[in-house]
Enzyme design. Structure first.
Site, PDB file in Angstrom:
ATOM      1  N   THR A  65       0.878  -1.175   0.000  1.00 58.18           N
ATOM      2  CA  THR A  65       0.000   0.000   0.000  1.00 58.18           C
ATOM      3  C   THR A  65       0.913   1.223   0.000  1.00 58.18           C
ATOM      4  O   THR A  65       1.663   1.431   0.958  1.00 58.18           O
ATOM      5  CB  THR A  65      -0.888   0.017   1.254  1.00 58.18           C
ATOM      6  N   LYS A 105      -1.859   4.822   8.699  1.00 65.16           N
ATOM      7  CA  LYS A 105      -1.050   4.924   7.464  1.00 65.16           C
ATOM      8  C   LYS A 105      -1.966   5.142   6.250  1.00 65.16           C
ATOM      9  O   LYS A 105      -1.741   6.027   5.434  1.00 65.16           O
ATOM     10  CB  LYS A 105      -0.227   3.641   7.282  1.00 65.16           C
ATOM     11  N   LYS A 133      -7.861   1.303  -3.122  1.00 70.17           N
ATOM     12  CA  LYS A 133      -7.502   0.845  -1.774  1.00 70.17           C
ATOM     13  C   LYS A 133      -7.683   1.970  -0.737  1.00 70.17           C
ATOM     14  O   LYS A 133      -8.290   1.768   0.314  1.00 70.17           O
ATOM     15  CB  LYS A 133      -6.049   0.358  -1.793  1.00 70.17           C
TER      16      LYS A 133
END
Ligand code: NAD
Length: 290
Positions: free
Chosen positions: A87, A237, A162
């Protein structure tokens, strides 16, 4: 296929093991000293990538991805594919895609959902960005490591999907937790709260599948002292990535911004580090309005 796998941590290790189990020749590299079943360890990222049909990366962030790409792209043969499953920020994914294209490589950004359990069980969901050719080359490997792969569009589209998904997840978890805390203070039984909301218009994945209240709904990290699961710092994050992308795309995301602020406070000042992201519920319980 001959596969180079770089970044064999909590996620990458089991993903690489699943590829090896299916008979692929996997040459792995991690800067930490790790061993993965069925995977031959290489001395460097370049050694793992040289001669590979596909190089997969599963790394902590975009900066590290860019550094690894600088090393491995020149070592890869034209027509090979670089598949980044980490990611990372959309800008890094697009920069590495351009670098790969200039070297006549295929590139797919393919972040995952499903966590460590999904990586071990081969049940991840892949959200992929890249050309149709690039996706077609990576798809058989997605089928081994996961249960679903969605081709979302051009390079960067996987990362975009995402972070949008996880921005919804973070916001929804906070909403579910603050509603439980309010319900507690109003004297409402938690099981009744679940029974109503999970079958009413307030339902969500966080309520129905990952309920933050212990003993209510299906088994979740709440039933295991809020051990992750999906750690609060990983949620932070992803929320930061969503706000970075929102800034760069000039998108107004006030709920995402507030979710980032709350998870920052939780992780940095309130002992949220190492807790599941659903531990927002005990956090809200301890607080009043002031
Ligand atoms: P991790 O820290 O366990 O693994 C990362 C690995 O990369 C480590 O083993 C580290 O030694 C290695 N590494 C770092 N720099 C390197 C370099 N320059 N060369 C080679 N290896 C290097 O992290 P993880 O939980 O496996 O997560 C990996 C990625 O997957 C992250 O981008 C994370 O956001 C994403 N992700 C994680 C989860 C989860 O539940 N853990 C879920 C979805 C997505």
């Amino acid at each position: 296929m001959k596969i180079g796998f770089i970044g064999l941590g909590n996620m990458g290790g089991p993903m690489a093991a699943n590829l090896a189990k299916e008979g692929h020749e996997v040459l792995g590299f991690d800067r930490a000293d790790v061993q993965v079943e069925g995977v031959t360890m290489a001395a460097s990222a370049v050694a793992a990538a040289t001669g590979a049909d596909v190089v997969i990366t599963m790394l902590p962030n975009g900066q590290i991805l860019r550094a690894v790409a600088n090393d491995v792209v020149p070592a890869m043969q034209a027509g090979a594919a670089l598949v980044d499953c980490s990611t990372v920020d959309v800008d890094s994914a697009r920069a590495v895609a351009e670098q790969a294209a200039a070297a006549e490589l295929l590139f797919v950004d393919a972040p995952v959902s499903g966590g460590i359990g999904g990586a071990a069980g081969g049940t991840l969901t892949f959200m992929a960005g890249g050309s149709a050719d690039a996706f077609a080359k990576a798809e058989p490997l997605f089928d081994i490591m996961g249960q679903k792969a969605v081709h979302c569009g051009e390079a960067g589209a996987g990362q975009a999907a995402k972070i949008c998904n996880n921005m919804i997840l973070g916001v929804t978890m906070i909403a579910t937790c603050e509603a439980f805390a309010l319900a507690d203070k109003l004297g409402l039984d938690r099981q009744k709260m679940f029974d109503v909301v999970s079958t009413s218009s307030g339902y969500s994945w966080t309520m129905n599948a990952y309920c933050p209240a212990p003993g209510v709904g299906p088994q979740s990290p709440a039933d295991n002292d809020y051990k992750p699961g999906f750690a609060a710092e990983l949620m932070l994050k992803d929320l930061r990535l969503s706000q970075q992308a929102a800034t760069s795309a000039d998108a107004d995301t006030p709920m995402g911004e507030l979710a980032q602020a709350l998870y920052t406070q939780f992780v940095e000042n309130e002992e949220g580090t190492g807790m599941d992201f659903s531990a927002m519920l005990p956090r809200f319980e301890q607080r009043g309005r002031g």
